[in-house]
Design a protein around this motif. Structure first.
Motif, PDB file in Angstrom:
ATOM      1  N   UNK A   7       0.841  -1.205   0.000  1.00 50.96           N
ATOM      2  CA  UNK A   7       0.000   0.000   0.000  1.00 50.96           C
ATOM      3  C   UNK A   7       0.871   1.248   0.000  1.00 50.96           C
ATOM      4  N   UNK A   8       1.882   1.271   0.856  1.00 52.25           N
ATOM      5  CA  UNK A   8       2.781   2.424   0.925  1.00 52.25           C
ATOM      6  C   UNK A   8       3.490   2.644  -0.402  1.00 52.25           C
ATOM      7  N   UNK A   9       3.985   1.590  -1.015  1.00 56.18           N
ATOM      8  CA  UNK A   9       4.698   1.725  -2.287  1.00 56.18           C
ATOM      9  C   UNK A   9       3.797   2.280  -3.381  1.00 56.18           C
ATOM     10  N   UNK A  10       2.569   1.788  -3.459  1.00 53.14           N
ATOM     11  CA  UNK A  10       1.636   2.239  -4.499  1.00 53.14           C
ATOM     12  C   UNK A  10       1.254   3.702  -4.280  1.00 53.14           C
ATOM     13  N   UNK A  11       0.887   4.045  -3.051  1.00 46.01           N
ATOM     14  CA  UNK A  11       0.439   5.413  -2.761  1.00 46.01           C
ATOM     15  C   UNK A  11       1.577   6.412  -2.939  1.00 46.01           C
ATOM     16  N   UNK A  12       2.761   6.080  -2.444  1.00 46.50           N
ATOM     17  CA  UNK A  12       3.896   6.992  -2.629  1.00 46.50           C
ATOM     18  C   UNK A  12       4.276   7.121  -4.102  1.00 46.50           C
ATOM     19  N   UNK A  65       5.276  16.980   2.463  1.00 51.78           N
ATOM     20  CA  UNK A  65       4.532  15.873   3.049  1.00 51.78           C
ATOM     21  C   UNK A  65       4.690  15.943   4.563  1.00 51.78           C
ATOM     22  N   UNK A  66       3.564  16.031   5.281  1.00 53.05           N
ATOM     23  CA  UNK A  66       3.583  16.205   6.733  1.00 53.05           C
ATOM     24  C   UNK A  66       3.340  14.902   7.489  1.00 53.05           C
ATOM     25  N   UNK A  67       2.493  14.022   6.923  1.00 53.71           N
ATOM     26  CA  UNK A  67       2.145  12.792   7.622  1.00 53.71           C
ATOM     27  C   UNK A  67       1.724  11.729   6.626  1.00 53.71           C
ATOM     28  N   UNK A  68       2.062  10.484   6.946  1.00 53.74           N
ATOM     29  CA  UNK A  68       1.680   9.331   6.132  1.00 53.74           C
ATOM     30  C   UNK A  68       1.153   8.256   7.067  1.00 53.74           C
ATOM     31  N   UNK A  69      -0.036   7.755   6.801  1.00 55.19           N
ATOM     32  CA  UNK A  69      -0.620   6.665   7.577  1.00 55.19           C
ATOM     33  C   UNK A  69      -1.028   5.567   6.600  1.00 55.19           C
ATOM     34  N   UNK A  70      -0.588   4.330   6.869  1.00 58.93           N
ATOM     35  CA  UNK A  70      -0.840   3.221   5.951  1.00 58.93           C
ATOM     36  C   UNK A  70      -1.485   2.057   6.673  1.00 58.93           C
ATOM     37  N   UNK A  71      -2.448   1.448   6.009  1.00 55.59           N
ATOM     38  CA  UNK A  71      -3.068   0.209   6.456  1.00 55.59           C
ATOM     39  C   UNK A  71      -2.997  -0.802   5.336  1.00 55.59           C
ATOM     40  N   UNK A  72      -3.708  -1.908   5.493  1.00 60.03           N
ATOM     41  CA  UNK A  72      -3.661  -2.962   4.481  1.00 60.03           C
ATOM     42  C   UNK A  72      -4.262  -2.536   3.153  1.00 60.03           C
ATOM     43  N   UNK A  73      -5.354  -1.789   3.192  1.00 60.03           N
ATOM     44  CA  UNK A  73      -6.024  -1.408   1.947  1.00 60.03           C
ATOM     45  C   UNK A  73      -6.434   0.052   1.940  1.00 60.03           C
ATOM     46  N   UNK A  74      -5.766   0.860   2.744  1.00 59.79           N
ATOM     47  CA  UNK A  74      -6.059   2.284   2.776  1.00 59.79           C
ATOM     48  C   UNK A  74      -4.838   3.054   3.244  1.00 59.79           C
ATOM     49  N   UNK A  75      -4.837   4.344   2.931  1.00 57.65           N
ATOM     50  CA  UNK A  75      -3.748   5.220   3.346  1.00 57.65           C
ATOM     51  C   UNK A  75      -4.281   6.640   3.424  1.00 57.65           C
ATOM     52  N   UNK A  76      -3.612   7.442   4.233  1.00 54.60           N
ATOM     53  CA  UNK A  76      -3.924   8.868   4.312  1.00 54.60           C
ATOM     54  C   UNK A  76      -2.616   9.644   4.292  1.00 54.60           C
ATOM     55  N   UNK A  77      -2.549  10.630   3.414  1.00 54.41           N
ATOM     56  CA  UNK A  77      -1.415  11.552   3.358  1.00 54.41           C
ATOM     57  C   UNK A  77      -1.918  12.930   3.748  1.00 54.41           C
ATOM     58  N   UNK A  78      -1.126  13.646   4.518  1.00 48.69           N
ATOM     59  CA  UNK A  78      -1.410  15.043   4.842  1.00 48.69           C
ATOM     60  C   UNK A  78      -0.209  15.835   4.365  1.00 48.69           C
ATOM     61  N   UNK A  79      -0.471  16.873   3.578  1.00 48.18           N
ATOM     62  CA  UNK A  79       0.628  17.653   3.017  1.00 48.18           C
ATOM     63  C   UNK A  79       0.203  19.088   2.757  1.00 48.18           C
ATOM     64  N   UNK A  80       1.190  19.947   2.633  1.00 48.15           N
ATOM     65  CA  UNK A  80       0.962  21.334   2.225  1.00 48.15           C
ATOM     66  C   UNK A  80       1.372  21.459   0.771  1.00 48.15           C
ATOM     67  N   UNK A  81       0.513  22.084  -0.022  1.00 49.55           N
ATOM     68  CA  UNK A  81       0.820  22.408  -1.415  1.00 49.55           C
ATOM     69  C   UNK A  81       1.019  23.916  -1.467  1.00 49.55           C
ATOM     70  N   UNK A  82       2.146  24.343  -1.997  1.00 52.88           N
ATOM     71  CA  UNK A  82       2.444  25.773  -2.142  1.00 52.88           C
ATOM     72  C   UNK A  82       2.192  26.169  -3.587  1.00 52.88           C
ATOM     73  N   UNK A 100      -6.331  -5.022  -4.678  1.00 56.04           N
ATOM     74  CA  UNK A 100      -5.461  -5.789  -5.573  1.00 56.04           C
ATOM     75  C   UNK A 100      -4.268  -4.957  -6.071  1.00 56.04           C
ATOM     76  N   UNK A 101      -3.683  -4.151  -5.176  1.00 57.50           N
ATOM     77  CA  UNK A 101      -2.487  -3.400  -5.512  1.00 57.50           C
ATOM     78  C   UNK A 101      -2.694  -2.152  -6.350  1.00 57.50           C
ATOM     79  N   UNK A 102      -3.946  -1.707  -6.501  1.00 55.72           N
ATOM     80  CA  UNK A 102      -4.243  -0.487  -7.260  1.00 55.72           C
ATOM     81  C   UNK A 102      -5.131   0.428  -6.427  1.00 55.72           C
ATOM     82  N   UNK A 103      -5.007   1.712  -6.654  1.00 57.88           N
ATOM     83  CA  UNK A 103      -5.842   2.707  -5.967  1.00 57.88           C
ATOM     84  C   UNK A 103      -7.215   2.712  -6.618  1.00 57.88           C
ATOM     85  N   UNK A 104      -8.252   2.455  -5.816  1.00 58.04           N
ATOM     86  CA  UNK A 104      -9.617   2.432  -6.337  1.00 58.04           C
ATOM     87  C   UNK A 104     -10.381   3.721  -6.048  1.00 58.04           C
ATOM     88  N   UNK A 105      -9.970   4.449  -5.008  1.00 60.31           N
ATOM     89  CA  UNK A 105     -10.635   5.722  -4.736  1.00 60.31           C
ATOM     90  C   UNK A 105      -9.698   6.659  -3.988  1.00 60.31           C
TER      91      UNK A 105
END
Length: 120
Positions: A7-12, A65-82, A100-105
């Protein structure tokens, strides 16, 4: 490899490709059955989601990128965009669901009010 590591590899990979403007690499992380929602837009396919990326990146001057949280089938990123707009810095949270290794939403969460004032 654990599911959380995958999950981390795909999202990053998606996050980094998107902010460097590599649309094919970002799209490669998205499932065909994909949905996106944010305060300003929605999309039901990878192409629709990424079509306006080049225009958006023209005003982006940096991302922290301020924070990264990963689970088995979900993730949350918190970041500032300038941005080089009157909006300036935008704090953003992005929640991902995977299958199945792809982002669905992706649900993008931010205050859209400043953007509405400058959008055509």
């Amino acid at each position: 490899m654990t599911t959380e590591t995958q999950t981390r590899q795909v999202v990053r990979a998606y996050h980094e490709a998107r902010f460097r403007g590599d649309i094919p690499a970002a799209a490669a992380q998205l499932a065909r059955d994909f949905t996106f929602s944010s305060p300003l837009m929605t999309s039901t396919d990878p192409e629709g989601h990424l079509k306006d990326l080049p225009a958006f990146l023209e005003v982006v001057t940096g991302v922290d990128l301020l924070s990264e949280l990963y689970g088995e089938a979900e993730a949350t990123l918190v970041y500032d965009v300038y941005t080089a707009t009157p909006v300036g810095a935008q704090r953003t949270a992005e929640h991902f669901r995977l299958d199945d290794g792809k982002i669905t939403s992706i649900v993008l969460i931010f205050d859209g009010t400043p953007w509405q004032e400058i959008m055509p």
